[in-house]
Design an enzyme around this catalytic site. Sequence first.
Site, PDB file in Angstrom:
ATOM      1  N   GLU A   1       0.847  -1.190   0.000  1.00 38.81           N
ATOM      2  CA  GLU A   1       0.000   0.000   0.000  1.00 38.81           C
ATOM      3  C   GLU A   1       0.884   1.242   0.000  1.00 38.81           C
ATOM      4  O   GLU A   1       2.012   1.228   0.493  1.00 38.81           O
ATOM      5  CB  GLU A   1      -0.929   0.022   1.231  1.00 38.81           C
ATOM      6  CG  GLU A   1      -2.088  -0.936   1.108  1.00 38.81           C
ATOM      7  CD  GLU A   1      -3.196  -0.685   2.138  1.00 38.81           C
ATOM      8  OE1 GLU A   1      -3.182   0.362   2.817  1.00 38.81           O
ATOM      9  OE2 GLU A   1      -4.082  -1.557   2.245  1.00 38.81           O
TER      10      GLU A   1
ATOM     11  N   HIS B   1      -4.711   6.780   0.111  1.00 37.87           N
ATOM     12  CA  HIS B   1      -3.898   5.566   0.175  1.00 37.87           C
ATOM     13  C   HIS B   1      -4.499   4.525  -0.769  1.00 37.87           C
ATOM     14  O   HIS B   1      -5.611   4.693  -1.265  1.00 37.87           O
ATOM     15  CB  HIS B   1      -3.760   5.036   1.613  1.00 37.87           C
ATOM     16  CG  HIS B   1      -5.008   4.432   2.183  1.00 37.87           C
ATOM     17  ND1 HIS B   1      -6.046   5.196   2.684  1.00 37.87           N
ATOM     18  CD2 HIS B   1      -5.383   3.142   2.346  1.00 37.87           C
ATOM     19  CE1 HIS B   1      -6.998   4.392   3.128  1.00 37.87           C
ATOM     20  NE2 HIS B   1      -6.626   3.136   2.930  1.00 37.87           N
TER      21      HIS B   1
ATOM     22  N   HIS C   1      -5.526   0.458  -1.895  1.00 36.97           N
ATOM     23  CA  HIS C   1      -5.978  -0.849  -1.420  1.00 36.97           C
ATOM     24  C   HIS C   1      -5.729  -1.842  -2.553  1.00 36.97           C
ATOM     25  O   HIS C   1      -5.897  -1.486  -3.720  1.00 36.97           O
ATOM     26  CB  HIS C   1      -7.481  -0.844  -1.117  1.00 36.97           C
ATOM     27  CG  HIS C   1      -7.837  -0.411   0.267  1.00 36.97           C
ATOM     28  ND1 HIS C   1      -9.109  -0.557   0.774  1.00 36.97           N
ATOM     29  CD2 HIS C   1      -7.115   0.151   1.265  1.00 36.97           C
ATOM     30  CE1 HIS C   1      -9.151  -0.086   2.011  1.00 36.97           C
ATOM     31  NE2 HIS C   1      -7.957   0.354   2.331  1.00 36.97           N
TER      32      HIS C   1
ATOM     33  N   ASP D   1      -9.575   2.356   8.495  1.00 32.62           N
ATOM     34  CA  ASP D   1      -9.628   3.586   7.687  1.00 32.62           C
ATOM     35  C   ASP D   1     -10.608   4.570   8.317  1.00 32.62           C
ATOM     36  O   ASP D   1     -10.285   5.741   8.518  1.00 32.62           O
ATOM     37  CB  ASP D   1     -10.088   3.294   6.248  1.00 32.62           C
ATOM     38  CG  ASP D   1      -9.058   2.519   5.434  1.00 32.62           C
ATOM     39  OD1 ASP D   1      -7.857   2.621   5.737  1.00 32.62           O
ATOM     40  OD2 ASP D   1      -9.479   1.812   4.498  1.00 32.62           O
TER      41      ASP D   1
END
Length: 158
Positions: free
Chosen positions: A38, A100, A102, A113
């Site tokens: 990630e 970010h 996934h 999150d």
Amino acid sequence: MQFMSFWATNDKRTLLHFSTATLETFCLHVQASDADCEAGGLLLGSVHGAHMLIEQATVPTAWDKRFRYLFERMPFGHKAIALSRWTASQGTVRYLGEWHTHPEDYPHPSGLDRSEWNRLSAKRLDKRPMLSVIVGRKALYVELVPSSGRGSVLTPVE
């Protein structure tokens, strides 16, 4: 991989535009292979009433913790970039949120999150909702998160 530039809340009261540079940063960090970790960073841009122009997404630094199913942003490099953009723009380019990746085609926020977004949103000095973006392999998940919890999910505009 082609992500959409323009996004809006269902009522169209809030519009969002991702710059080409921001979308390129997202594309460069898509977790395309099973080995990819990630990635993430800050979203910097300008506010125009209820609308936002996202001009830059910071990229992961050497200090960030990157794993297959976890990204933990460390403040060092990101904060310096945000501060320099704020200063250079005389306060028009500011921190608007976080992004970010996934490792899924159509990403959705995890419980972690959500709790992190709520924590960050509550810390905002300007009391504006925080922009949260998850970059998946085929799509983006975009949400404006108020300090009070679940916010408005934005959808792409043709």
